[in-house]
Design an enzyme around this catalytic site. Sequence first.
Site: not given
Ligand code: GLN
Length: 502
Positions: A77, A152, A176
Amino acid sequence: MSDLTTLTAVELQAALAAGETTSVEVTRAHLDRIAAEDGALGAYLHVDGDAALARAAEVDASGTAGTGLAGIPVALKDVFVTEGVPTTSGSRILEGWRPPYSATVATRLRDAGTVMLGKTNMDEFAMGSSTENSAYTATRNPWDRDRIPGGSSGGSSTAVAGHLAPLALGTDTGGSIRQPAALTGLVGHKPTYGSVSRYGLIAFSSSLDQAGPMARTVLDAALLHEAIGGHDPRDSTSIDAPVPAVVEAARRGAGGDLAGLRVGVVRELGGEGAREGYEQGVLDRFAGAVALLEAAGAEVREVSCPSFGLALPAYYLIAPSEASSNLARFEGMRFGIRVGDDGGRDVDEVMALTREQGFGPEVKRRIILGTYALSAGYYDAYYGQAQKVRTLIGRDFSTAFDGGASGGVDVLVSPTSPTVAWPIGARVHDPLAMYAADLCTLPASLAGVPAISVPCGLSEGLPVGLQVMAPALADDRCYRVAAAVEAALGAPLTDRLLERAA
Ligand code: GLN
């Protein structure tokens, strides 16, 4: 030999060890597939084929290919800094930046002999649940290219589900790793907070961020987990404890015997009376997975965790608060782009212009929310309250696991996501609908406990994930249960994508 991109990491390991293939061949097969497919899928932000092949040749020459993960390609990532290799965290503000050092997990993977294929797309600074917040490109779900791959870590999920990498690293702050894994039919694990190094992981919310593996099988995920886990003196919150025996647990779980294991179904996460927002197909697959656990000998009962329903508002105060502080470092002076520095403006104006053009709308929203929640007059009402809720959620986990009079459970289970992957664009103008995707994953994030998502079937042709949560440092339990579910369901779910393409 069959197409090398269809093999799991374990199968590649065997083929490499037996001398049936080489790391160069394996790497080239993946690069070819990326060249053919990634224009449409958008999983990668950066691929350097020559560097990957040179690295693979080096591993082949060393004679280590096939030991551990040596010779096997991985995707990272783009939130992990990689020395000399462009790293953007999905943001325009870091466009063109080549970090002077590497994240500990990247170094560990290199030391293990893996071959980095490239950096994967993500929501900007990991804020989002669909990868649509990337400043660069949309990523499509290989199961239905008109749908999102989750987020994400959506570039990583599409890369692995689409067979453009056997393994990938993601990060999980509020879901994420688990949610994109669920939405693309993968295994994704969020390790115990502090058990995998955060050094060189571009910070979003430091008390929540954790790196972890994404793979097509439980055993593959466990192998990647073992390669990255363990104490790191460069991370101030790193736990000085051995990596849980996740590979052994994955092997044991594959035997399908869960006799004596106590499983709690979380009432507040898709259980009785908390089903609003959950798709029926997800609830059906979840019920099917629970039945599989019972058939494998587990004792299943419903467990109430009353504060879990408050995880969403608490998370969306704590995470933006920490983000508003962490993102202050992006001021256009030290990293990435600088806007308006043409001699006529002072430093504050240049910073403001850089941030205005460098950050996307969701990142700005979080910085504003977080700054507000932390401001003197509102701190107690928002940030302070959210921290109290966080404590209550941790207590719910302790009560469930330790049990008291009623006797505890060994793991808690829930759906990973209330819905399957939704159409691209469906939630971009509705931040609350986007945040609702994290309903099931947030409690484990706030409590710092490990949680895995494992495929448990399809609903209307799209993958559904089962989430298994365990006490801190008992990550092995997640793998054991996940492996039993995987074994009961047969072949990896992503094999269906290959059958479809054939
Ligand atoms: N969807 C969550 C957010 O927008 C989690 C994102 C993540 O785990 N990086 O913060």
